[in-house]
Design a protein around this motif. Structure first.
Motif, PDB file in Angstrom:
ATOM      1  N   TYR A  42       0.772  -1.257  -0.603  1.00  0.00           N
ATOM      2  CA  TYR A  42       0.365   0.043  -0.448  1.00  0.00           C
ATOM      3  C   TYR A  42       1.128   1.205   0.128  1.00  0.00           C
ATOM      4  N   GLU A  43       1.003   2.028  -1.251  1.00  0.00           N
ATOM      5  CA  GLU A  43       1.437   3.251  -1.466  1.00  0.00           C
ATOM      6  C   GLU A  43       1.287   4.325  -1.788  1.00  0.00           C
ATOM      7  N   GLU A  44       1.009   4.872  -0.871  1.00  0.00           N
ATOM      8  CA  GLU A  44       0.847   6.675  -1.818  1.00  0.00           C
ATOM      9  C   GLU A  44      -0.918   6.707  -2.446  1.00  0.00           C
ATOM     10  N   GLY A  45      -1.658   6.344  -0.961  1.00  0.00           N
ATOM     11  CA  GLY A  45      -3.496   6.245  -0.408  1.00  0.00           C
ATOM     12  C   GLY A  45      -3.255   5.116  -1.565  1.00  0.00           C
ATOM     13  N   GLN A  46      -2.682   4.246  -2.631  1.00  0.00           N
ATOM     14  CA  GLN A  46      -3.115   3.458  -3.540  1.00  0.00           C
ATOM     15  C   GLN A  46      -2.889   1.759  -2.959  1.00  0.00           C
ATOM     16  N   ALA A  47      -3.512   0.548  -3.531  1.00  0.00           N
ATOM     17  CA  ALA A  47      -3.291  -0.821  -3.704  1.00  0.00           C
ATOM     18  C   ALA A  47      -2.374  -1.015  -3.869  1.00  0.00           C
ATOM     19  N   GLN A  48      -0.940  -1.663  -3.646  1.00  0.00           N
ATOM     20  CA  GLN A  48       0.233  -2.500  -4.932  1.00  0.00           C
ATOM     21  C   GLN A  48      -0.302  -3.988  -5.377  1.00  0.00           C
ATOM     22  N   LEU A  49      -0.631  -4.805  -6.168  1.00  0.00           N
ATOM     23  CA  LEU A  49      -0.476  -6.312  -6.248  1.00  0.00           C
ATOM     24  C   LEU A  49       0.480  -6.549  -6.965  1.00  0.00           C
ATOM     25  N   LYS A  82      -1.300  -0.424  -9.890  1.00  0.00           N
ATOM     26  CA  LYS A  82      -1.928  -0.280  -8.013  1.00  0.00           C
ATOM     27  C   LYS A  82      -3.134   0.396  -9.018  1.00  0.00           C
ATOM     28  N   GLY A  83      -4.159   0.520  -7.832  1.00  0.00           N
ATOM     29  CA  GLY A  83      -5.628   1.109  -7.627  1.00  0.00           C
ATOM     30  C   GLY A  83      -5.658   1.165  -7.451  1.00  0.00           C
ATOM     31  N   GLU A  84      -6.784   2.052  -6.523  1.00  0.00           N
ATOM     32  CA  GLU A  84      -7.238   2.511  -6.248  1.00  0.00           C
ATOM     33  C   GLU A  84      -8.020   1.643  -4.723  1.00  0.00           C
ATOM     34  N   ASN A  85      -8.189   0.423  -5.379  1.00  0.00           N
ATOM     35  CA  ASN A  85      -8.744  -1.123  -4.451  1.00  0.00           C
ATOM     36  C   ASN A  85      -7.628  -2.409  -4.847  1.00  0.00           C
ATOM     37  N   ILE A  86      -7.908  -3.219  -4.107  1.00  0.00           N
ATOM     38  CA  ILE A  86      -7.088  -4.411  -4.956  1.00  0.00           C
ATOM     39  C   ILE A  86      -7.927  -5.013  -6.107  1.00  0.00           C
ATOM     40  N   ALA A  87      -8.723  -5.024  -5.951  1.00  0.00           N
ATOM     41  CA  ALA A  87     -10.121  -5.261  -7.386  1.00  0.00           C
ATOM     42  C   ALA A  87     -10.030  -4.024  -8.571  1.00  0.00           C
ATOM     43  N   GLU A  88      -8.823  -3.309  -8.555  1.00  0.00           N
ATOM     44  CA  GLU A  88      -8.917  -2.535  -9.637  1.00  0.00           C
ATOM     45  C   GLU A  88      -7.041  -2.442  -9.875  1.00  0.00           C
ATOM     46  N   GLU A 113       3.568  -4.598   5.751  1.00  0.00           N
ATOM     47  CA  GLU A 113       3.736  -3.976   7.038  1.00  0.00           C
ATOM     48  C   GLU A 113       2.826  -2.831   6.775  1.00  0.00           C
ATOM     49  N   ALA A 114       2.767  -2.028   5.519  1.00  0.00           N
ATOM     50  CA  ALA A 114       2.339  -0.443   5.063  1.00  0.00           C
ATOM     51  C   ALA A 114       1.075  -1.155   4.608  1.00  0.00           C
ATOM     52  N   ALA A 115       1.061  -2.253   3.781  1.00  0.00           N
ATOM     53  CA  ALA A 115      -0.380  -2.844   3.899  1.00  0.00           C
ATOM     54  C   ALA A 115      -1.541  -3.201   4.960  1.00  0.00           C
ATOM     55  N   GLY A 116      -0.488  -3.340   5.814  1.00  0.00           N
ATOM     56  CA  GLY A 116      -1.371  -3.849   7.274  1.00  0.00           C
ATOM     57  C   GLY A 116      -1.665  -2.819   7.524  1.00  0.00           C
ATOM     58  N   LYS A 117      -1.490  -2.019   8.159  1.00  0.00           N
ATOM     59  CA  LYS A 117      -1.445  -0.431   8.336  1.00  0.00           C
ATOM     60  C   LYS A 117      -2.222  -0.191   8.111  1.00  0.00           C
ATOM     61  N   HIS A 118      -2.333  -0.165   6.629  1.00  0.00           N
ATOM     62  CA  HIS A 118      -4.119   0.154   5.843  1.00  0.00           C
ATOM     63  C   HIS A 118      -5.288  -0.068   6.143  1.00  0.00           C
ATOM     64  N   GLY A 119      -4.958  -1.701   6.785  1.00  0.00           N
ATOM     65  CA  GLY A 119      -6.270  -2.614   7.365  1.00  0.00           C
ATOM     66  C   GLY A 119      -6.030  -4.211   6.436  1.00  0.00           C
ATOM     67  N   LEU A 120      -6.265  -5.048   6.890  1.00  0.00           N
ATOM     68  CA  LEU A 120      -6.912  -7.238   6.011  1.00  0.00           C
ATOM     69  C   LEU A 120      -7.767  -6.551   5.495  1.00  0.00           C
ATOM     70  N   ARG A 121      -8.319  -6.172   6.322  1.00  0.00           N
ATOM     71  CA  ARG A 121     -10.006  -6.624   5.617  1.00  0.00           C
ATOM     72  C   ARG A 121     -10.607  -6.409   4.650  1.00  0.00           C
ATOM     73  N   GLU A 122      -9.907  -5.410   4.116  1.00  0.00           N
ATOM     74  CA  GLU A 122     -10.220  -5.577   2.319  1.00  0.00           C
ATOM     75  C   GLU A 122      -9.336  -6.500   1.248  1.00  0.00           C
ATOM     76  N   PHE A 123      -8.205  -6.960   2.144  1.00  0.00           N
ATOM     77  CA  PHE A 123      -7.156  -7.785   0.810  1.00  0.00           C
ATOM     78  C   PHE A 123      -8.171  -9.504   1.066  1.00  0.00           C
ATOM     79  N   VAL A 124      -8.449  -9.997   2.302  1.00  0.00           N
ATOM     80  CA  VAL A 124      -8.960 -11.057   3.075  1.00  0.00           C
ATOM     81  C   VAL A 124     -10.378 -10.970   2.430  1.00  0.00           C
ATOM     82  N   ASP A 125     -10.983 -10.119   2.645  1.00  0.00           N
ATOM     83  CA  ASP A 125     -12.623 -10.001   1.429  1.00  0.00           C
ATOM     84  C   ASP A 125     -12.160 -10.231  -0.118  1.00  0.00           C
ATOM     85  N   PHE A 126     -11.348 -10.088  -0.478  1.00  0.00           N
ATOM     86  CA  PHE A 126     -11.016  -9.774  -1.418  1.00  0.00           C
ATOM     87  C   PHE A 126     -10.745 -11.345  -1.700  1.00  0.00           C
ATOM     88  N   PHE A 127      -9.895 -11.498  -1.761  1.00  0.00           N
ATOM     89  CA  PHE A 127      -9.082 -13.281  -1.639  1.00  0.00           C
ATOM     90  C   PHE A 127      -9.742 -14.684  -1.910  1.00  0.00           C
TER      91      PHE A 127
END
Length: 395
Positions: A42-49, A82-88, A113-127
């Motif tokens: 998670y960098e600069e307000g965007q999810a990175q996959l 990158k995207g606004e969220n992990i799906a994008e 850990e940077a993505a973890g600070k943003h929160g895991l729920r979005e990523f876990v929900d998507f996966f």
């Protein structure tokens, strides 16, 4: 007439089979990009996959050296979007790959850990929602970016995904799948513990990426967000409390003896027993450990029953100290139920739990906890005396 009808029916079946032959909508394996591991940043307000992708044309080859982003044997590459969220981000990632990305073989997920600070729920929900992802993929936390972890040129394995999968199978650290991570975050305690990986320094004559991921400490999560990194000795206590302390050699010193004994743990079990007596909530923790001595740098001889007894007591004290250090961190410093005591109370006392669950966060720091440890020394290696010198038989 009857024969004519039979022949007509057979002809109709033969003609219809022409249209049924072949799988017109199938995707050939040559049209797939098989993903072995996934990284989340998670960098600069965007999810990175990041996807670590298998390269089929090199999979059966010899010892070609890979280029940037490929494994040591040249069988993987990495791509990131990158995207606004992990799906994008996944949608944009597909546009960078000329084949259909197939995620069904992804066995490792690394979350920085940077993505973890943003929160895991979005990523876990998507996966767990996306059809192709495996719910039994192993999940790791990383100090460095997940992209950099997956780009390593592992000298031993074909890819870093294989290295991490083998580490998980050997029970080095925690062994958490995506499904188990989701269950932990949705449980009564709302916490999770993941193995933390770092990038080991490369050898002097190797390139900057010609190295492996290394396990170092644990990442702790509260309410789905990264909270803290713990290292030894506290990390050992945490693993002991969550029943995942395996494959460890522990030095144990005896009072009055120079040097120490090193004990290889063969079996360690931790039992949580919740109790509610006269309205008082408490947790009893019973630890049982078996191990064998693999190094003796003292002058003590383990044929002496008194020395064996003293060694068992010293080992039990060390395990108890580790557990109490982890409890102090959890109860007094972080005030977070990382050991899922709440789930134990909910199972054993469902009615009482319903009345108190809203107060659990304030109850937990003051919860009375008793730790008891029993140990057994099951072997002394090939020698019972000091310095590992077996007794020689006289002719």
């Amino acid at each position: 007439m009857r024969g004519f009808r039979v022949i007509t029916a057979l002809l109709a079946l033969l003609l219809s089979s022409i249209f049924l032959a072949g799988c017109w909508d199938r995707t050939e394996i040559n049209d797939l990009a098989i993903v072995l591991a996934t990284g989340v940043d998670y960098e600069e307000g965007q999810a990175q996959l990041t996807a670590q992708i298998f390269i089929p044309r090199k999979g059966g080859g010899g010892s070609e050296s890979g280029g940037a982003g490929e494994g040591a044997s040249g069988v993987t590459m990495t791509r990131t979007a990158k995207g606004e969220n992990i799906a994008e981000a996944l949608n944009r990632l597909q546009r960078k790959v000329a084949r259909h990305m197939f995620w069904g073989q992804c066995e490792v997920i690394v979350i920085s850990e940077a993505a973890g600070k943003h929160g895991l729920r979005e990523f876990v929900d998507f996966f767990l929602r996306y059809p192709q992802f495996r719910e039994h993929a192993f999940v790791f936390s990383s100090q460095d970016s997940a992209r950099d972890i997956l780009a390593l040129l592992d000298p031993l394995e074909r890819s870093t995904s294989e290295s991490l999968r083998e580490m998980a199978n050997m029970n080095l650290g925690t062994r958490v799948t995506m499904l188990e991570l989701s269950q932990s975050l949705q449980g009564a305690s709302g916490s999770a513990v993941l193995t933390r990986i770092v990038i080991a320094p490369p050898e002097p004559n190797d390139g900057p990426n010609a190295t492996t991921p290394s396990l170092k400490g644990l990442s702790l999560y509260k309410h789905g967000k990264y909270t803290l990194t713990v290292k030894e000795p506290v990390s050992l206590g945490v693993l002991l409390m969550i029943k995942e302390l395996n494959n460890i050699i522990m030095p144990v010193a005896l009072e009055g003896e120079d040097g120490s004994f090193s004990i290889l743990s063969k079996q360690i079990t931790t039992m949580l027993t919740p109790r509610i007596v006269n309205g008082e909530w408490m947790m009893k923790i019973g630890i049982q450990a078996k191990g064998e001595v693999v190094l003796n740098t003292t002058d003590a001889n383990l044929t002496d029953p008194a020395k064996v007894k003293a060694l068992k007591e010293a080992w039990a004290k060390k395990l108890k100290d580790l557990a109490e250090q982890a409890l102090h961190m959890s109860q007094k410093e972080q005030k977070t139920d990382f050991f899922r005591f709440a789930d134990s109370f909910r199972r054993h006392y469902p009615q009482e739990w319903k009345k108190k669950k809203e107060q659990w966060e304030t109850m937990y720091p003051g919860l009375q906890v008793e730790v008891s440890v029993k140990t057994a020394i099951t072997g002394n290696g090939r020698s019972t005396g000091p310095q590992g010198i077996p007794e020689q038989s006289s002719d």
